[in-house]
Design a protein around this motif. Structure first.
Motif, mmCIF file in Angstrom:
data_model
loop_
_atom_site.group_PDB
_atom_site.id
_atom_site.type_symbol
_atom_site.label_atom_id
_atom_site.label_comp_id
_atom_site.label_asym_id
_atom_site.label_seq_id
_atom_site.Cartn_x
_atom_site.Cartn_y
_atom_site.Cartn_z
ATOM 1 N N MET A 194 0.731 9.472 6.109
ATOM 2 C CA MET A 194 0.233 8.128 6.396
ATOM 3 C C MET A 194 0.735 7.134 5.346
ATOM 4 O O MET A 194 0.887 5.945 5.623
ATOM 5 C CB MET A 194 -1.295 8.144 6.419
ATOM 6 C CG MET A 194 -1.933 6.777 6.675
ATOM 7 S SD MET A 194 -3.705 6.907 6.954
ATOM 8 C CE MET A 194 -4.215 5.215 6.675
ATOM 9 N N PHE A 195 1.014 7.643 4.134
ATOM 10 C CA PHE A 195 1.448 6.782 3.037
ATOM 11 C C PHE A 195 2.911 7.038 2.696
ATOM 12 O O PHE A 195 3.389 8.170 2.746
ATOM 13 C CB PHE A 195 0.589 7.027 1.788
ATOM 14 C CG PHE A 195 -0.848 6.637 1.951
ATOM 15 C CD1 PHE A 195 -1.274 5.352 1.659
ATOM 16 C CD2 PHE A 195 -1.786 7.562 2.392
ATOM 17 C CE1 PHE A 195 -2.609 4.988 1.806
ATOM 18 C CE2 PHE A 195 -3.114 7.213 2.535
ATOM 19 C CZ PHE A 195 -3.527 5.916 2.242
ATOM 20 N N SER A 196 3.596 5.984 2.341
ATOM 21 C CA SER A 196 4.953 6.103 1.826
ATOM 22 C C SER A 196 5.091 5.142 0.646
ATOM 23 O O SER A 196 4.395 4.132 0.555
ATOM 24 C CB SER A 196 5.990 5.790 2.910
ATOM 25 O OG SER A 196 5.836 4.466 3.395
ATOM 26 N N GLY A 200 -3.512 7.428 -0.926
ATOM 27 C CA GLY A 200 -2.168 7.916 -1.205
ATOM 28 C C GLY A 200 -1.929 7.917 -2.698
ATOM 29 O O GLY A 200 -2.424 7.048 -3.425
ATOM 30 N N GLN A 201 -1.173 8.880 -3.182
ATOM 31 C CA GLN A 201 -0.942 9.024 -4.623
ATOM 32 C C GLN A 201 0.536 9.217 -4.902
ATOM 33 O O GLN A 201 1.222 9.993 -4.248
ATOM 34 C CB GLN A 201 -1.741 10.218 -5.160
ATOM 35 C CG GLN A 201 -1.566 10.455 -6.661
ATOM 36 C CD GLN A 201 -2.442 11.586 -7.163
ATOM 37 O OE1 GLN A 201 -3.331 12.068 -6.455
ATOM 38 N NE2 GLN A 201 -2.205 12.022 -8.397
ATOM 39 N N CYS A 215 3.424 0.522 -1.993
ATOM 40 C CA CYS A 215 2.763 1.528 -1.160
ATOM 41 C C CYS A 215 2.610 0.966 0.252
ATOM 42 O O CYS A 215 2.156 -0.166 0.428
ATOM 43 C CB CYS A 215 1.395 1.870 -1.749
ATOM 44 S SG CYS A 215 0.343 2.842 -0.635
ATOM 45 N N THR A 216 2.971 1.761 1.250
ATOM 46 C CA THR A 216 2.818 1.370 2.657
ATOM 47 C C THR A 216 1.947 2.390 3.372
ATOM 48 O O THR A 216 2.137 3.598 3.215
ATOM 49 C CB THR A 216 4.186 1.276 3.359
ATOM 50 O OG1 THR A 216 4.991 0.280 2.717
ATOM 51 C CG2 THR A 216 4.019 0.908 4.834
ATOM 52 N N ASN A 270 1.111 -3.014 3.376
ATOM 53 C CA ASN A 270 1.704 -2.601 2.106
ATOM 54 C C ASN A 270 1.143 -3.432 0.962
ATOM 55 O O ASN A 270 0.643 -4.538 1.150
ATOM 56 C CB ASN A 270 3.233 -2.687 2.160
ATOM 57 C CG ASN A 270 3.728 -4.070 2.512
ATOM 58 O OD1 ASN A 270 3.593 -5.002 1.732
ATOM 59 N ND2 ASN A 270 4.298 -4.216 3.704
ATOM 60 N N VAL A 271 1.250 -2.869 -0.232
ATOM 61 C CA VAL A 271 0.779 -3.525 -1.448
ATOM 62 C C VAL A 271 1.689 -3.083 -2.591
ATOM 63 O O VAL A 271 2.181 -1.950 -2.600
ATOM 64 C CB VAL A 271 -0.702 -3.160 -1.735
ATOM 65 C CG1 VAL A 271 -0.874 -1.683 -1.984
ATOM 66 C CG2 VAL A 271 -1.241 -3.961 -2.904
#
Length: 205
Positions: free
Chosen positions: A73-75, A97-98, A114-115, A125-126
């Motif tokens: 879910m996170f990239s 997400g890490q 982070c997306t 994203n941030v």
């Protein structure tokens, strides 16, 4: 009763303009669970993130989304030049997400993105800044070791100490091992990922 709720002629229950607040269980003779799904929003658990050179940095990205996808879910994306540095590991724990950076170097310092994507558009994203702290490194060489000036009492010599380090450097001066009562003027030069500081001291000769 909320005007958005109504029954059709075939006794079907409808909700207009569904929002997240409508999530829940309704009951009469039958229980119905309404699951409102929505695209993610994300924020960083901490920004900026500080790490000492050689240590491990952990960047945490937290999502509010439904559904939560268990994997991928996170990239993460490096926003600097070139490719993301090595010794970087991505993982996920439910809605977090890490990004883990082992043995952080000064080259790891900068901004990361982070997306989060749960297959409901649009993804969110941030960005987060990683600051890598390192001990002072002073400029060395012949041009830093000697200062020439006439000693007739009419000239002022400028002695400059220049160094690099994070956090900001604080300078002190000594002559023959004795501290000099001097409040240094500090000029800062700010490259992309580190801090250069210069402390000039003026002597009447």
């Amino acid at each position: 009763m909320d005007p958005r709720y109504h029954f059709t002629e075939s006794t079907q229950f409808e909700i207009w303009n569904v929002t997240r607040r409508d999530t829940g269980v309704g009951s009469d003779n039958t229980s119905i669970t309404l699951d409102v799904q929505y695209a993610p929003s994300v924020k960083m658990e901490e920004d900026p993130v500080y790490v000492d050179v050689g240590e491990t940095a952990d960047l945490f990205c937290v999502a509010d989304a439904n559904p939560i996808i268990d994997t991928d879910m996170f990239s993460w994306k490096w926003l600097g030049e070139g490719e993301m540095e090595e010794m970087v590991e991505q993982s996920q724990d439910e809605a977090t997400g890490q990004l883990t950076i082992q043995r952080a170097t000064r080259a790891h310092a900068g901004h990361y993105q982070c997306t989060a994507d749960n297959n409901i558009a649009p993804p969110a994203n941030v960005a987060v800044q990683l600051v890598v702290r390192f001990k002072p490194e002073l400029q060395k060489g012949a041009q830093w070791n000697k200062v020439a000036s006439r000693g007739d009492g009419t000239r002022t010599a400028e002695v400059v100490c220049q160094g690099e380090g994070i956090p900001r450097l604080h300078f002190s001066w000594a002559k023959n091992g004795m501290p000099i009562d001097h409040t240094p003027q500090i000029n800062q030069i700010l490259p992309q990922s580190s801090v250069w500081s210069a402390s000039p001291m003026h002597l009447q000769l």
